[in-house]
Design a protein around this motif. Structure first.
Motif, short mmCIF file in Angstrom:
data_model
loop_
_atom_site.label_atom_id
_atom_site.label_comp_id
_atom_site.label_asym_id
_atom_site.label_seq_id
_atom_site.Cartn_x
_atom_site.Cartn_y
_atom_site.Cartn_z
N VAL A 171 0.87 -1.19 0.00
CA VAL A 171 0.00 0.00 0.00
C VAL A 171 0.90 1.23 0.00
O VAL A 171 1.62 1.50 0.97
N VAL A 172 0.88 1.97 -1.10
CA VAL A 172 1.78 3.11 -1.28
C VAL A 172 1.10 4.40 -0.81
O VAL A 172 0.03 4.77 -1.32
N VAL A 173 1.73 5.05 0.14
CA VAL A 173 1.17 6.26 0.75
C VAL A 173 2.09 7.44 0.49
O VAL A 173 3.32 7.32 0.58
N GLN A 196 2.82 6.37 -8.27
CA GLN A 196 1.47 5.82 -8.19
C GLN A 196 1.10 5.61 -6.72
O GLN A 196 1.70 4.80 -6.03
N TYR A 197 0.11 6.36 -6.24
CA TYR A 197 -0.26 6.31 -4.83
C TYR A 197 -1.61 5.63 -4.62
O TYR A 197 -2.55 5.85 -5.38
N ASP A 198 -1.68 4.87 -3.54
CA ASP A 198 -2.97 4.36 -3.10
C ASP A 198 -3.68 5.40 -2.23
O ASP A 198 -4.91 5.46 -2.20
N SER A 199 -2.89 6.20 -1.52
CA SER A 199 -3.44 7.27 -0.69
C SER A 199 -2.54 8.49 -0.77
O SER A 199 -1.32 8.37 -0.66
N ASN A 214 -1.28 0.23 9.34
CA ASN A 214 -1.43 -0.70 8.21
C ASN A 214 -0.11 -1.43 8.00
O ASN A 214 0.89 -0.83 7.59
N GLU A 215 -0.10 -2.73 8.26
CA GLU A 215 1.14 -3.52 8.19
C GLU A 215 1.74 -3.58 6.79
O GLU A 215 2.93 -3.86 6.65
N ASN A 216 0.96 -3.30 5.77
CA ASN A 216 1.44 -3.41 4.40
C ASN A 216 1.77 -2.06 3.74
O ASN A 216 2.10 -2.01 2.55
N ALA A 217 1.67 -1.00 4.51
CA ALA A 217 1.86 0.33 3.95
C ALA A 217 3.32 0.76 3.94
O ALA A 217 4.14 0.30 4.76
#
Length: 293
Positions: A171-173, A196-199, A214-217
């Motif tokens: 998860v790209v922040v 490219q961002y998810d948030s 978020n463990e995947n961020a």
């Protein structure tokens, strides 16, 4: 004989009269001197009073600089009780606009001025900052290369298993467009305007909080925001620290800049002089920044 006594008596009276005048003149002269001294003392006191700083100093801009800017403001007000330092946010782009429009006396930027922004502005590098690549503490990845970070933010690497981590989507922040932290990070990593961002979030604190929950961020934050709720990854085997930022071995770093319109107001100049003093740089260090002197 009587005439001689009368003459002597008259002479004595004249001498006494002159002595009395001399005494009166001396007294008057002393009084004048005392009055002059008191006047000069009062004048000096008034000058010192006139020289005291007072008023409201308005700062705005980078959220990454919020902590250190407020720390400087509190320390400056402690030395100048009649000064209020008002620190507002809005991002590095807003800092330039606000100073040009006269809304703020000083603009805070977590990046250098762009060529098109420089006209009419004076910039001062007041501290250095590392940009930490932050992940959740539960993430097993400890170290990434610049190329790996680039591929993550371009969307070429999408799963932590490709980097030795767990089988989970990354998860790209990141920050919003116009953020100094985003500009600095994207330019250094080589993903300018391509990430490219998810948030996309408006404040550094929001990025940290999302990564912390978020463990995947993965995200980027100012080094002074790193605490035990997130983990700062090594970049190319180098951990972010004051030492590695100063010697240049940690490559994800940027300047903290304060800008004024022209030379700025007298109050702004006094504030910047304090910020760049030994005492001011010690405040920067306490706030988690890297001193420049």
């Amino acid at each position: 004989m009587k005439k001689l006594l009368a003459a002597l008596l008259a002479a004595a009276m004249i001498t006494t009269a002159f002595a009395g005048c001399a005494s009166s003149d001396d007294s008057s002269s002393a009084a004048d001197n005392n009055s002059s001294s008191q006047s000069e003392s009062q004048s000096g006191s008034e000058s010192q009073s006139d020289a005291a700083l007072s008023g409201i100093l308005k700062l705005s801009g980078s959220t990454s600089m919020e902590k250190v800017a407020k720390a400087w403001g509190e320390a400056f007000t402690a030395e100048n009780p009649d000064v209020t330092v008002d620190v507002q946010l809005g991002g590095s782009g807003a800092a330039v606009t606000n100073v040009n429009d006269g809304v703020s006396d000083i603009g805070n930027l977590s990046r250098a001025l762009k060529d098109e922004e420089k006209e009419g502005l004076t910039e001062n590098t007041v501290a250095l900052d590392g940009i930490a690549v932050a992940v959740n503490p539960a993430n097993g990845v400890e170290d990434l290369t610049i190329d790996q970070i680039k591929d993550i933010f371009l969307g070429n690497i999408t799963n932590w298993s490709e980097l030795g981590g767990s089988d989970a989507e990354i998860v790209v922040v990141g920050r919003e467009a116009g953020s100094g932290t985003r500009d600095g990070f994207e330019e250094i990593v080589g993903v300018k305007d391509e990430a490219q961002y998810d948030s996309e979030l408006n404040e550094t604190g929001q990025v940290k909080n999302l990564v912390a929950t978020n463990e995947n961020a993965i995200g980027y934050i100012s080094l002074d925001y790193v605490d035990d709720t997130v983990k700062a990854l090594k970049v190319g085997g180098v951990s972010p620290s004051e030492e590695t930022i100063k010697d240049g071995s940690y490559t994800l770093q940027r300047p903290f800049i304060m800008v004024t319109k022209g030379e700025g107001t007298e109050l702004a100049q006094a504030f910047l002089e304090y910020v760049l003093s030994e005492a001011g740089q010690e405040v920067a260090k306490t706030a988690g920044c890297i001193p420049v002197i």
